[in-house]
Write an enzyme that holds these catalytic residues in place. Sequence first.
Site, PDB file in Angstrom:
ATOM      1  CB  SER A  75      -0.937   0.004   1.214  1.00 41.71           C
ATOM      2  OG  SER A  75      -0.181  -0.013   2.396  1.00 41.71           O
ATOM      3  CG  ASP A  76       2.551   5.078  -1.530  1.00 43.47           C
ATOM      4  OD1 ASP A  76       3.675   4.834  -1.044  1.00 43.47           O
ATOM      5  OD2 ASP A  76       2.209   6.224  -1.889  1.00 43.47           O
ATOM      6  CB  THR A  77      -0.782   6.789   2.769  1.00 46.93           C
ATOM      7  OG1 THR A  77      -1.440   5.559   3.092  1.00 46.93           O
ATOM      8  CG2 THR A  77      -1.673   7.953   3.205  1.00 46.93           C
ATOM      9  CB  SER A 112      -3.283   2.904  -3.751  1.00 44.76           C
ATOM     10  OG  SER A 112      -3.827   3.996  -4.450  1.00 44.76           O
TER      11      SER A 112
END
Length: 195
Positions: A75-77, A112
Site C-alpha cells: 500500500s501507499d498513502t 491505495s
Amino acid sequence: MLKDLLKDHDIILASGSPRRQKFFEELEIPVTIDVRPVDEVYPEHLTDAEITDYLAALKADAFTDLKNNEVLITSDTIVYNDGVAMGKPKDHLEAVSMIKALSGKDHEVITSVCFTAKESQEILHHTTRVYFSELSDEEIEYYVSNYKPFDKAGGYAIQEWIGLIGIEKIEGSYFNVVGLPTHLVYKTLKKLLKS
C-alpha cells in the site's frame, strides 16, 4: 467470516508501518511481514490516486516468488494538497512547512492498496477529505518537536495531538487517514479468497 477463508491462505504484508500492522491484528488477519527495498519514484505526469496506485503496485513488483496460497498486500498513502503530493518529511523544517501548508484548509489523504496473488492483481484506493483549522506557528512547532512525525505522509498523524486540536472534520474513512482503508481491505480479501 474472513477467519474461515484464511485457513488455507498466507497473507504477506509488505509494510514496516506499525499502524498498518496493528490494523491487521485488530482485523484478526494473521500476516507475515516482509518488506523489500523499492525506489519509490513515480512518473511526473501522474496525479492524486494514480500516484498511490502506481507506488502500491511498484512495491508488489519486488515479489516475484509468490506461492499459490499466498496473497501479498502492499500500500501507499499520500497527502494531496493543492495539486501537490506530500510524502514523508525529510526533517523538522520540512514537517513544519508541510503542516503550515495544510493549516486552515482542506486536503485529501489518498491510500491505495494492492492485492497480489500468483495469477492476479487488484488495486483499490480510498480518498478522505480532511479539514484543518488555522494552526499557530507555536502549535506547529510544538507538535513537530514533540511528536517527530517524520514517518507520516504530510508530516502529521490524525490520531496524535495535532489531530485532537486541529482537525475540524473529515469526509471519508478515518482509518484511511491513519494509514489503511480497513473496510475495503476486509471486503476485498473476503471476495478474493472466496473466488
